[in-house]
Design a protein around this motif. Structure first.
Motif, PDB file in Angstrom:
ATOM      1  N   SER A  43       0.854  -1.186   0.000  1.00 62.08           N
ATOM      2  CA  SER A  43       0.000   0.000   0.000  1.00 62.08           C
ATOM      3  C   SER A  43       0.886   1.232   0.000  1.00 62.08           C
ATOM      4  O   SER A  43       1.770   1.365   0.852  1.00 62.08           O
ATOM      5  N   TYR A  44       0.629   2.144  -0.937  1.00 61.72           N
ATOM      6  CA  TYR A  44       1.413   3.374  -0.998  1.00 61.72           C
ATOM      7  C   TYR A  44       0.493   4.535  -1.374  1.00 61.72           C
ATOM      8  O   TYR A  44      -0.249   4.448  -2.362  1.00 61.72           O
ATOM      9  N   GLN A  45       0.516   5.562  -0.555  1.00 59.00           N
ATOM     10  CA  GLN A  45      -0.268   6.781  -0.747  1.00 59.00           C
ATOM     11  C   GLN A  45      -1.773   6.541  -0.688  1.00 59.00           C
ATOM     12  O   GLN A  45      -2.552   7.313  -1.234  1.00 59.00           O
ATOM     13  N   ASP A  46      -2.178   5.459  -0.028  1.00 56.42           N
ATOM     14  CA  ASP A  46      -3.610   5.216   0.175  1.00 56.42           C
ATOM     15  C   ASP A  46      -4.142   5.995   1.373  1.00 56.42           C
ATOM     16  O   ASP A  46      -5.288   6.455   1.349  1.00 56.42           O
ATOM     17  N   ALA A  47      -3.320   6.119   2.435  1.00 59.59           N
ATOM     18  CA  ALA A  47      -3.804   6.807   3.633  1.00 59.59           C
ATOM     19  C   ALA A  47      -2.648   7.132   4.574  1.00 59.59           C
ATOM     20  O   ALA A  47      -1.692   6.356   4.695  1.00 59.59           O
ATOM     21  N   TYR A  48      -2.769   8.291   5.217  1.00 55.30           N
ATOM     22  CA  TYR A  48      -1.952   8.589   6.390  1.00 55.30           C
ATOM     23  C   TYR A  48      -2.735   8.117   7.610  1.00 55.30           C
ATOM     24  O   TYR A  48      -3.957   8.191   7.636  1.00 55.30           O
ATOM     25  N   PHE A  49      -2.041   7.653   8.620  1.00 52.98           N
ATOM     26  CA  PHE A  49      -2.746   7.150   9.792  1.00 52.98           C
ATOM     27  C   PHE A  49      -1.832   7.205  11.006  1.00 52.98           C
ATOM     28  O   PHE A  49      -0.606   7.328  10.882  1.00 52.98           O
ATOM     29  N   ASN A  50      -2.439   7.128  12.196  1.00 52.71           N
ATOM     30  CA  ASN A  50      -1.652   7.127  13.436  1.00 52.71           C
ATOM     31  C   ASN A  50      -1.788   5.836  14.223  1.00 52.71           C
ATOM     32  O   ASN A  50      -1.061   5.616  15.192  1.00 52.71           O
ATOM     33  N   GLN A  51      -2.734   4.957  13.856  1.00 48.86           N
ATOM     34  CA  GLN A  51      -2.826   3.615  14.417  1.00 48.86           C
ATOM     35  C   GLN A  51      -3.310   2.671  13.321  1.00 48.86           C
ATOM     36  O   GLN A  51      -4.053   3.082  12.428  1.00 48.86           O
ATOM     37  N   LEU A  52      -2.892   1.411  13.433  1.00 49.50           N
ATOM     38  CA  LEU A  52      -3.258   0.423  12.413  1.00 49.50           C
ATOM     39  C   LEU A  52      -3.432  -0.942  13.042  1.00 49.50           C
ATOM     40  O   LEU A  52      -2.660  -1.331  13.931  1.00 49.50           O
ATOM     41  N   LYS A  53      -4.451  -1.681  12.583  1.00 46.87           N
ATOM     42  CA  LYS A  53      -4.644  -3.073  12.969  1.00 46.87           C
ATOM     43  C   LYS A  53      -4.824  -3.907  11.703  1.00 46.87           C
ATOM     44  O   LYS A  53      -5.600  -3.549  10.815  1.00 46.87           O
ATOM     45  N   VAL A  54      -4.108  -5.009  11.655  1.00 49.35           N
ATOM     46  CA  VAL A  54      -4.179  -5.905  10.498  1.00 49.35           C
ATOM     47  C   VAL A  54      -5.357  -6.859  10.693  1.00 49.35           C
ATOM     48  O   VAL A  54      -5.416  -7.574  11.693  1.00 49.35           O
ATOM     49  N   ILE A  55      -6.280  -6.884   9.724  1.00 52.79           N
ATOM     50  CA  ILE A  55      -7.416  -7.799   9.772  1.00 52.79           C
ATOM     51  C   ILE A  55      -7.096  -9.064   8.989  1.00 52.79           C
ATOM     52  O   ILE A  55      -7.276 -10.184   9.474  1.00 52.79           O
ATOM     53  N   ASP A  56      -6.633  -8.894   7.779  1.00 49.86           N
ATOM     54  CA  ASP A  56      -6.108 -10.013   6.990  1.00 49.86           C
ATOM     55  C   ASP A  56      -5.033  -9.459   6.072  1.00 49.86           C
ATOM     56  O   ASP A  56      -4.616  -8.296   6.214  1.00 49.86           O
ATOM     57  N   SER A  57      -4.568 -10.239   5.118  1.00 47.10           N
ATOM     58  CA  SER A  57      -3.403  -9.854   4.322  1.00 47.10           C
ATOM     59  C   SER A  57      -3.623  -8.630   3.451  1.00 47.10           C
ATOM     60  O   SER A  57      -2.666  -8.007   2.989  1.00 47.10           O
ATOM     61  N   THR A  58      -4.901  -8.244   3.227  1.00 47.30           N
ATOM     62  CA  THR A  58      -5.180  -7.087   2.375  1.00 47.30           C
ATOM     63  C   THR A  58      -6.147  -6.087   3.019  1.00 47.30           C
ATOM     64  O   THR A  58      -6.531  -5.111   2.379  1.00 47.30           O
ATOM     65  N   THR A  59      -6.536  -6.319   4.259  1.00 47.57           N
ATOM     66  CA  THR A  59      -7.512  -5.454   4.912  1.00 47.57           C
ATOM     67  C   THR A  59      -6.961  -4.943   6.242  1.00 47.57           C
ATOM     68  O   THR A  59      -6.434  -5.715   7.044  1.00 47.57           O
ATOM     69  N   PHE A  60      -7.130  -3.637   6.470  1.00 51.58           N
ATOM     70  CA  PHE A  60      -6.598  -3.000   7.668  1.00 51.58           C
ATOM     71  C   PHE A  60      -7.638  -2.028   8.225  1.00 51.58           C
ATOM     72  O   PHE A  60      -8.391  -1.408   7.474  1.00 51.58           O
ATOM     73  N   ILE A  61      -7.676  -1.912   9.558  1.00 50.04           N
ATOM     74  CA  ILE A  61      -8.438  -0.856  10.216  1.00 50.04           C
ATOM     75  C   ILE A  61      -7.433   0.190  10.669  1.00 50.04           C
ATOM     76  O   ILE A  61      -6.426  -0.133  11.301  1.00 50.04           O
TER      77      ILE A  61
END
Length: 502
Positions: free
Chosen positions: A280-298
């Motif tokens: 993933s590149y330039q999709d979003a800036y964020f300050n916290q991240l959780k991995v749901i599966d190999s292609t999905t993130f909260i």
């Protein structure tokens, strides 16, 4: 025969008088500890303050009245009532409580709870026999004795049950903030010295615990769960020309992920391999991240519209990769800081624990189905002073009072570090420990709490939970604790004490 019956009445009266005197004096000599023990009771926590005074007063009063012939019958009924209540209490503890608290101390300190039950039953029988013999000597019909003694036992049982239900209601609904401390929910097993204090937990894969290093962000450490062997892994980035502020690693089997958030990029590599590629590149800036599966993130990020903290789903398989949910954590917030908190997840749900008030958001991975839970403390609004700057931004005018921090969740069981002291808790113990409150979020229930002792001047910095163990980082050490069976059962059944509900 008459003398024999009189001797039994006198023996029962003086025996209980001595028992109550000793018990009351023992409680008075260590009154603070007696109140703390009541506060830790799974049945009477909310009434620990008033009950501690009532019990001692009744015991002393009965001890006196039992020795006076004119008040002996009345005091024997009081004895039957009190000992029946104690007996029912112990029976409920043994058969219906999620945990068994420590022994009550005093004259019966060496007895376990089952032996307490037997002793109390003997006292109940002895009091009943004395009442029967005394009323028989007064020509009272045995049916009268049977009815009134049965009614006394029934009233004792009912009174205790009402106290229990009201105590549960206060703890569940009114947030009386009285903690419960189950007996040894976690037991220390082993410690390993890591050499430095810059490590953080990246996750667990198979039988190994993985650590990242804040000062060496491309180094991944794996340690076997017996804390015997440590291995070092170096990571190579596909695009390493970027400047990061704080590159972090997350393990989500079978992959590891690297991210910063101040740079809109996510790397992924397979565990056991050294190279991490950009996914993933330039999709979003964020300050916290959780991995749901190999292609999905909260992610948690700042809304460009409202400038508030919001949650969003980053799905790399969709055409529109980023979908923000503007109102989930920022609804009715007066300033941007009130929505500040920690984003965590288990295999089924997402959780957002607010730092400055007692709210917990539980949601599915689509951010559609949400529940609002509360921790057991009473702080439901953040007390934050803010200053509005000329450029439209806000900053804190004073350090806020932190309520919750450093949480982890496993199979719906939430371990939350609390910064508030509850009723009847030892301030000295509080200062040298970290308090961890444990909740069953599936049943919306509070299970109990645990003091994690500091090591010298070092407090716990992070936790990691597996099915049977908890790992913590304290200073430059990693410590392994075994989770007691009573707590492990919560991972399976979801049975626990109630948590308040909005």
């Amino acid at each position: 025969m008459k003398n024999f019956k009189n001797n039994i009445i006198l023996f029962s009266s003086y025996f209980h008088a001595l028992l109550f005197t000793y018990a009351a004096v023992s409680k008075l000599l260590d009154f603070e500890n007696f109140q703390i023990q009541l506060a830790q009771s799974p049945l009477l926590s909310a009434f620990a303050g008033i009950i501690s005074y009532i019990i001692i007063s009744i015991e002393l009063l009965l001890a006196v009245l039992l020795c006076i012939p004119k008040t002996r019958l009345f005091s024997l009924y009081g004895t039957l009532f009190l000992m029946s209540g104690f007996t029912v209490y112990i029976y409920l503890i043994l058969n219906f409580s999620d945990f068994i608290p420590c022994s009550c101390g005093g004259i019966l300190e060496e007895l376990d709870w089952s032996e307490h039950l037997i002793f109390n039953l003997i006292c109940v029988i002895l009091a009943w026999i004395a009442i029967y013999l005394l009323e028989k000597s007064l020509s009272v019909n045995w049916k009268h004795t049977f009815i009134f003694t049965s009614l006394t036992i029934f009233l004792a049982s009912t009174t205790l049950h009402i106290l229990y239900l009201n105590s549960e209601y206060i703890i569940k609904k009114d947030n009386n903030f009285t903690r419960r401390f189950p007996h040894h929910p976690l037991i220390e097993e082993k410690t390993m010295d890591l050499g430095v204090n810059s490590y953080y937990f990246a996750g667990i894969h198979q039988n190994e615990v993985y650590l990242g290093n804040k000062t060496s962000p491309l180094t991944l450490i794996s340690i076997d769960q017996d804390l015997k062997k440590m291995r070092k892994h170096s990571i190579k980035l596909e695009n390493n020309n970027l400047i990061f502020k704080s590159l972090r690693i997350i393990i989500k089997s079978p992959y590891f992920y690297l991210y910063d958030g101040t740079v809109p990029i996510i790397y992924r590599g397979k565990i056991g391999q050294s190279t991490a590629k950009v996914i993933s590149y330039q999709d979003a800036y964020f300050n916290q991240l959780k991995v749901i599966d190999s292609t999905t993130f909260i992610i948690r990020t700042e809304s460009s519209k409202t400038k508030k903290q919001v949650l969003g789903i980053l799905n790399l398989q969709k055409k529109t990769r980023l979908n923000l949910s503007e109102n989930i954590i920022s609804t009715n917030q007066k300033n941007i800081f009130e929505a500040d908190g920690q984003l965590i997840a288990d295999e089924k749900n997402l959780y957002y624990i607010f730092y400055y008030h007692n709210n917990i958001l539980k949601a599915d991975f689509h951010l559609q189905k949400t529940e609002h839970l509360k921790t057991i403390d009473t702080i439901n609004k953040a007390n934050i002073k803010t200053i509005n700057l000329e450029n439209g931004h806000q900053k804190m005018g004073a350090p806020p009072k932190i309520i919750n921090s450093n949480s982890v969740v496993f199979n719906g069981i939430l371990f939350n570090t609390s910064h508030l002291i509850g009723k009847f808790e030892d301030k000295k113990q509080w200062k040298k420990s970290t308090i961890i409150d444990i909740y069953n979020t599936n049943q919306r229930k509070y299970w109990g709490s645990w003091y994690l002792q500091n090591r010298g001047n070092n407090k716990m910095s992070q936790m990691l939970i597996s099915k049977e163990h908890m790992f913590v980082l304290i200073g430059q050490e990693i410590v392994k604790y075994r989770i007691a069976q009573s707590l492990q059962e919560q991972f399976k059944t979801g049975e626990a004490e109630n948590q308040s509900k909005e």
